[in-house]
Scaffold this motif. Sequence first.
Motif, short mmCIF file in Angstrom:
data_model
loop_
_atom_site.label_atom_id
_atom_site.label_comp_id
_atom_site.label_asym_id
_atom_site.label_seq_id
_atom_site.Cartn_x
_atom_site.Cartn_y
_atom_site.Cartn_z
N LYS A 93 42.77 -26.87 -36.80
CA LYS A 93 42.76 -28.51 -36.73
C LYS A 93 43.09 -29.08 -38.34
O LYS A 93 43.76 -30.05 -38.31
N ALA A 94 42.49 -28.39 -39.44
CA ALA A 94 42.63 -28.98 -40.65
C ALA A 94 43.90 -28.53 -41.09
O ALA A 94 44.47 -29.52 -41.84
N LEU A 95 44.41 -27.41 -40.92
CA LEU A 95 45.66 -26.96 -41.08
C LEU A 95 47.01 -27.85 -40.53
O LEU A 95 47.86 -28.02 -41.22
N GLN A 96 46.59 -28.23 -39.33
CA GLN A 96 47.55 -29.22 -38.65
C GLN A 96 47.71 -30.32 -39.17
O GLN A 96 48.86 -30.68 -39.47
N LEU A 97 46.64 -30.87 -39.89
CA LEU A 97 46.62 -32.28 -40.46
C LEU A 97 47.50 -31.90 -41.82
O LEU A 97 48.09 -32.74 -42.52
N PHE A 98 46.81 -30.75 -42.46
CA PHE A 98 47.15 -30.66 -43.95
C PHE A 98 48.86 -30.62 -44.04
O PHE A 98 49.65 -30.89 -45.06
N THR A 99 49.35 -29.69 -43.04
CA THR A 99 50.85 -29.41 -43.27
C THR A 99 51.76 -30.28 -42.56
O THR A 99 52.82 -30.21 -42.64
N SER A 100 51.17 -31.56 -42.40
CA SER A 100 52.15 -32.78 -42.11
C SER A 100 52.85 -33.01 -43.26
O SER A 100 53.62 -34.21 -43.20
N ARG A 101 52.37 -32.93 -44.63
CA ARG A 101 53.03 -33.40 -45.79
C ARG A 101 54.00 -32.23 -46.29
O ARG A 101 53.69 -31.02 -46.20
N PRO A 102 55.27 -32.71 -47.01
CA PRO A 102 56.44 -31.76 -47.46
C PRO A 102 55.59 -31.09 -48.73
O PRO A 102 56.62 -30.13 -48.97
N ASP A 103 54.58 -31.35 -49.27
CA ASP A 103 54.33 -30.73 -50.53
C ASP A 103 53.03 -30.13 -50.56
O ASP A 103 52.34 -29.81 -51.57
N TYR A 104 52.58 -29.66 -49.10
CA TYR A 104 51.45 -28.91 -49.36
C TYR A 104 51.44 -27.63 -49.69
O TYR A 104 50.44 -26.96 -50.20
N LEU A 105 52.55 -26.84 -50.11
CA LEU A 105 52.57 -25.45 -50.52
C LEU A 105 52.16 -25.24 -52.08
O LEU A 105 51.70 -24.53 -52.50
N ILE A 106 52.73 -26.56 -52.52
CA ILE A 106 52.26 -26.57 -54.23
C ILE A 106 50.99 -27.20 -54.53
O ILE A 106 50.34 -26.91 -55.52
N ASP A 107 50.50 -27.39 -53.49
CA ASP A 107 48.90 -28.31 -53.60
C ASP A 107 47.86 -26.99 -53.92
O ASP A 107 47.63 -26.15 -53.04
N LYS A 108 47.31 -26.98 -54.90
CA LYS A 108 46.26 -25.88 -55.36
C LYS A 108 45.13 -25.94 -54.18
O LYS A 108 44.59 -24.74 -53.99
N ASP A 109 44.72 -27.12 -53.95
CA ASP A 109 43.58 -27.10 -53.12
C ASP A 109 43.98 -26.51 -51.58
O ASP A 109 43.04 -25.85 -50.95
N PHE A 110 45.23 -26.64 -51.24
CA PHE A 110 45.55 -26.14 -49.91
C PHE A 110 45.60 -24.47 -50.02
O PHE A 110 45.03 -23.93 -49.24
N ARG A 111 46.16 -23.99 -51.28
CA ARG A 111 46.19 -22.57 -51.50
C ARG A 111 44.51 -22.16 -51.47
O ARG A 111 44.26 -20.92 -51.00
N ARG A 112 43.63 -22.77 -52.40
CA ARG A 112 42.36 -22.23 -52.22
C ARG A 112 41.75 -22.42 -50.90
O ARG A 112 40.85 -21.46 -50.52
N LEU A 113 42.01 -23.62 -50.24
CA LEU A 113 41.27 -23.68 -48.93
C LEU A 113 41.76 -22.45 -47.88
O LEU A 113 40.80 -21.95 -47.15
#
Length: 716
Positions: A93-113
């Motif tokens: 559910k969190a990834l569903q919402l997180f990946t709705s932005r175009p720059d999520y791959l460059i987000d350090k918190d996304f990679r760590r999470l």
Amino acid sequence: MEKSTKTPKLMENIMTIFQRRTSSTSPRSPVDLDSPKPLPFLSPLANSVVSRCSRILNISTQELHTCFDTEFPHLDKQQIIYARNLLEFCSYKALQLFTSRPDYLIDKDFRRLTFDMMLAWEAPGVDIEPINKESDSPSNNQIEDDEGWSLFYTSSTEMAAQVNNENTVGPEAFTRIAPACAAIADVVTAQNLFDALTNTSGSRLHFLIYDKYLQSLDKVIKSAKNVVAASSNLELVDGEVILDVDGAVPTQPVLQHIGISAWPGRLTLSNKALCFESLGVGQYEKPARYDLSRGLKQVIKPELTGPLGARLFDKAVMYRSTLVEPVFLEFPEFKGSSRRDYWLDITLEILRAHKFTRKYSLKGIQESEAIARAILGIFRCRAVREAFHFFSSHYKSLLVFNLAENLPGGDAILETLASCLLRIGACSAQADISGSSFTEKKLVECPVSLVTLSVLGLTLDKDVEFDAKATYLRGYVCVGETNQLEAAVKQLKMDTGKAEAAQLTVNQVKVDGIDANFVIMRELLFPLILLASRLKVLASWEEPFKSTVYMVLMCYIFVSGWITFVLPSILVCTAAFMLWHRVVNKGKLVDAFRITAPPNRNAVEQLITLQEAISQVEALVQAVNIVLLKIRALLFAVVPQATYSVALLLLLIAGFFILVPLKYIILSLFMESYTREMPLRRESSYRWLRRVREWWFRIPAAPVQLIKHEESKKKK
């Protein structure tokens, strides 16, 4: 004592994670939430992941827990499995919402999470400690990253020291969490991607490698968007995306061979075509476009090329279709052919993806989803290749359609994938963010890969509009369940493992040398050779009593009709022999078949033996040709008297077959051949065979005329 010293440090790290700001983690504006309350049955790391997911979703951990119990009451309640399913639910559910932005791959918190999600998946319960195994690296190759220091080390212990002794991730956790984000991994190739990333780290994924891969993936996608914007020389159609370009650097050109001429230029691959732009005077000329999306009986394969049409270097790709003569694209490089292999694989991936859509009659959004899946696979392949400077084009491919085409049983994956794609519809109007199992069964499948590309800025189908935030983008993974596609991949993995083990035994028993192979064949066929020699001794009538008993027994079998039971009896005895050994051996390995090796021969002696074998084969072929030419002479009455005799004999045999039952015909043939060496018939049989040979020698061979073929090569 050691465990007690680690606990305060771990709790200190967890508290640091809880105190992390949510503004950079959440893709939407955070609200004030109560301090996270750890769930008692989850491990500290799993509680940390659930807490961060609750901040992203803007609901408390207790509400998440209650929502999970409400939507998935049928799942296993065992503590470890329950904790893991809850973790998957929160993560998806969190990834569903997180990946709705175009720059999520460059987000350090996304990679760590996402990495922490994998770590927590391996140890979700309070009674399970995180796995942190280290093993020796299987390779001594060192690969430099952008900063100049080595990324892969000869020892995975040194690697762990560089990443501050962090825990590592195993394959099961990676294949359950990573495919939830369609850009990171595909459920079909997730295991192969994990193997590529852990090529030199002992089959455990370090965060440094994972982080490097996602950064490279982000660069690849951004470069694809920039190339599309700057491709003024190429006439792109709607929905066409450039996947890779090669030959733009003067030191690494791509050569197009047509006839004996070769031209340098730039090669571009899109999701619809392969384009080559010849380098003119200071600029590129109009590109030659080779369409990959149409059914034109297209062939793409590796080929040899060289100067002036010479076949010297194995560094080219050949393209041919019903509309285009063979075109050779050469990728010059000093060492190896990895550059050619990479372009061969990604071009075949697009070609096979379009063949897949035509085979299963996929149209519209379904076709776009299949092509989008191939595009994301190529982007991942590029990211691994450019980040770690290696690429394996072996059967463990990172490309979905290449993998299904080359592996045994890969058609089952394609059929399952087609069934999933056929259920795709415009789900934006039926959006649901709850993700409940009941709702999932009611809703159609969503084009996850297509929406992922759209979110990242690459549009394939402009006629379809999606609201990424309202679409349930969870990929092809299900909470606590294995869907059809994942089950097909696991079954294929098991079958592939069996095939690999069988092929390994085949490679182990291969020996070099003609004499050694003949010796092995003779020993393996020894029972049949021994049986034939015994029958030959009986037919020679050296022991009249045994030969007479055998003849009477065979005559009785023929006359009584038992001959029809001979073959079934042999098959039944063979099956009983195999089953008996299965019960007795109980899976034990068979002892090695001991064979005395022939004396060693040097290269000259082996060449002489080979020449003698070739001469014998040539003599045998000549003898067969002579027999065929003599039969041709008899058919066309070159010798009228002989033709008349043979025709009369054939008529008599035909009448014999009509009037006499088949078993008596077989019996008469057996008696004639078996009693030929009998003392009463030996002299007459010898005289009759001699007359037949003399008659055969008098038959001339039909004439043959060899005409030399004059080859005319058109040189362009």
